[in-house]
Scaffold this motif. Structure first.
Motif, mmCIF file in Angstrom:
data_model
loop_
_atom_site.group_PDB
_atom_site.id
_atom_site.type_symbol
_atom_site.label_atom_id
_atom_site.label_comp_id
_atom_site.label_asym_id
_atom_site.label_seq_id
_atom_site.Cartn_x
_atom_site.Cartn_y
_atom_site.Cartn_z
ATOM 1 N N UNK A 148 1.557 -1.263 -0.082
ATOM 2 C CA UNK A 148 0.440 0.176 0.076
ATOM 3 C C UNK A 148 0.677 0.940 -0.006
ATOM 4 N N UNK A 149 1.553 1.435 0.946
ATOM 5 C CA UNK A 149 2.770 2.486 1.000
ATOM 6 C C UNK A 149 3.498 2.631 -0.541
ATOM 7 N N UNK A 150 3.476 1.765 -0.893
ATOM 8 C CA UNK A 150 4.759 1.704 -2.142
ATOM 9 C C UNK A 150 3.798 1.913 -3.437
ATOM 10 N N UNK A 151 2.923 1.948 -3.564
ATOM 11 C CA UNK A 151 1.827 2.016 -4.495
ATOM 12 C C UNK A 151 2.015 4.085 -4.071
ATOM 13 N N UNK A 152 1.491 4.636 -2.445
ATOM 14 C CA UNK A 152 1.795 6.127 -2.847
ATOM 15 C C UNK A 152 2.958 6.517 -2.847
ATOM 16 N N UNK A 153 3.835 5.796 -2.607
ATOM 17 C CA UNK A 153 5.356 6.647 -3.366
ATOM 18 C C UNK A 153 4.944 6.815 -4.555
ATOM 19 N N UNK A 154 5.183 5.864 -5.059
ATOM 20 C CA UNK A 154 4.992 5.567 -6.803
ATOM 21 C C UNK A 154 4.202 6.969 -7.323
ATOM 22 N N UNK A 164 6.204 14.662 0.416
ATOM 23 C CA UNK A 164 5.122 13.445 0.132
ATOM 24 C C UNK A 164 4.859 13.528 1.777
ATOM 25 N N UNK A 165 3.182 13.837 1.875
ATOM 26 C CA UNK A 165 3.145 13.153 4.072
ATOM 27 C C UNK A 165 1.894 11.832 3.091
ATOM 28 N N UNK A 166 2.255 11.266 4.297
ATOM 29 C CA UNK A 166 1.109 10.106 4.548
ATOM 30 C C UNK A 166 0.475 9.666 6.041
ATOM 31 N N UNK A 180 7.278 9.373 8.339
ATOM 32 C CA UNK A 180 6.357 9.828 6.787
ATOM 33 C C UNK A 180 5.920 10.686 6.172
ATOM 34 N N UNK A 181 8.046 11.268 5.959
ATOM 35 C CA UNK A 181 8.049 12.531 4.873
ATOM 36 C C UNK A 181 8.627 11.955 3.973
ATOM 37 N N UNK A 230 -1.544 11.655 1.093
ATOM 38 C CA UNK A 230 -2.007 10.277 1.030
ATOM 39 C C UNK A 230 -2.522 10.010 3.008
ATOM 40 N N UNK A 231 -4.381 9.912 2.979
ATOM 41 C CA UNK A 231 -5.096 9.474 3.502
ATOM 42 C C UNK A 231 -5.453 7.910 4.068
#
Length: 235
Positions: A148-154, A164-166, A180-181, A230-231
């Motif tokens: 899930x995180x890797x999709x956000x980073x992509x 970027x922040x999650x 988470x930066x 990303x929330x």
């Protein structure tokens, strides 16, 4: 209020089966970066040998390998390390340093000049990478990467945005969590970053690092209007 020093006195990493040692960053240089474009760097801090964090670091490395990301990303760990070689509270043992190097980690040795040892100030050291030209993820040393995180980073990489922040916890008390930066690092992005970290008056309690990210990183990201968020919803 000036707390303790941040004397970065050595960088080291194993590249091509040889130990490379320098007074300056190694993995974000043209010679040693893993990518054709910007270097990709995961920046963490470790002070002491608490099993929770040490085991967490090696689990992070496993999670990167699981997805094949070690081919693209370097892990850098800022460690508490006296230049005179003396062991003090929360310094990192030679044995652990050797193990981290064998796993491909770039070590950054930080001497705070305090004979009484180190404290939670170490959580701030990982921020110093922001002044390097690289795509940087600032993470807790025991963080484990998920699909899930890797999709956000992509999505962040594709967005062209600087920050970027999650926000993926049920209880969040800051607009930018310290672990988470993501940021496109640059020497000009946060002026006098080293001095800002050095002179920040709150570095003794959990959560103080997030006061710093709010005061400097988040405000700068908002000023630039260049941040992807990303929330994640929880039931």
């Amino acid at each position: 209020v000036r707390c303790t020093g941040i004397n970065i006195w050595k960088y080291e990493v194993i590249k091509n089966d040889k130990l490379v040692v320098s007074e300056k960053p190694i993995t974000t240089t043209k010679k040693y970066k893993k990518n054709k474009g910007l270097p990709y760097l995961i920046s963490c801090s470790l002070f002491g040998s608490n099993e929770k964090y040490v085991d967490g670091l090696f689990n992070m490395i496993k999670s990167l390998r699981l997805y094949g990301l070690e081919k693209f990303w370097d892990i850098r760990v800022y460690i508490a390390s006296r230049k005179d070689g003396k062991r003090v509270k929360l310094s990192v043992s030679k044995k652990l340093q050797k193990k981290m190097l064998s796993e491909g980690v770039e070590l950054v040795h930080v001497d705070n000049g305090n004979p009484n040892g180190y404290s939670l100030e170490g959580t701030f050291w990982r921020f110093l990478s922001v002044n390097e030209k690289a795509r940087i993820l600032i993470r807790d040393v025991d963080w484990i990467f998920t699909a899930q995180e890797l999709i956000a980073i992509s999505e962040w990489c594709e967005s062209g945005l600087n920050w970027h922040r999650m926000l993926n916890f049920q209880l969040i008390n800051t607009p930018m969590m310290a672990g988470q930066i993501g940021v496109l690092g640059d020497p000009r992005i946060i002026e006098n970053l080293h001095e800002k970290v050095l002179n920040f008056p709150y570095k003794k309690k959990y959560g103080d690092d997030e006061m710093f990210t709010m005061n400097y990183f988040f405000i700068e990201a908002a000023r630039q209007d260049s941040i992807l968020t990303h929330y994640y919803k929880f039931r």
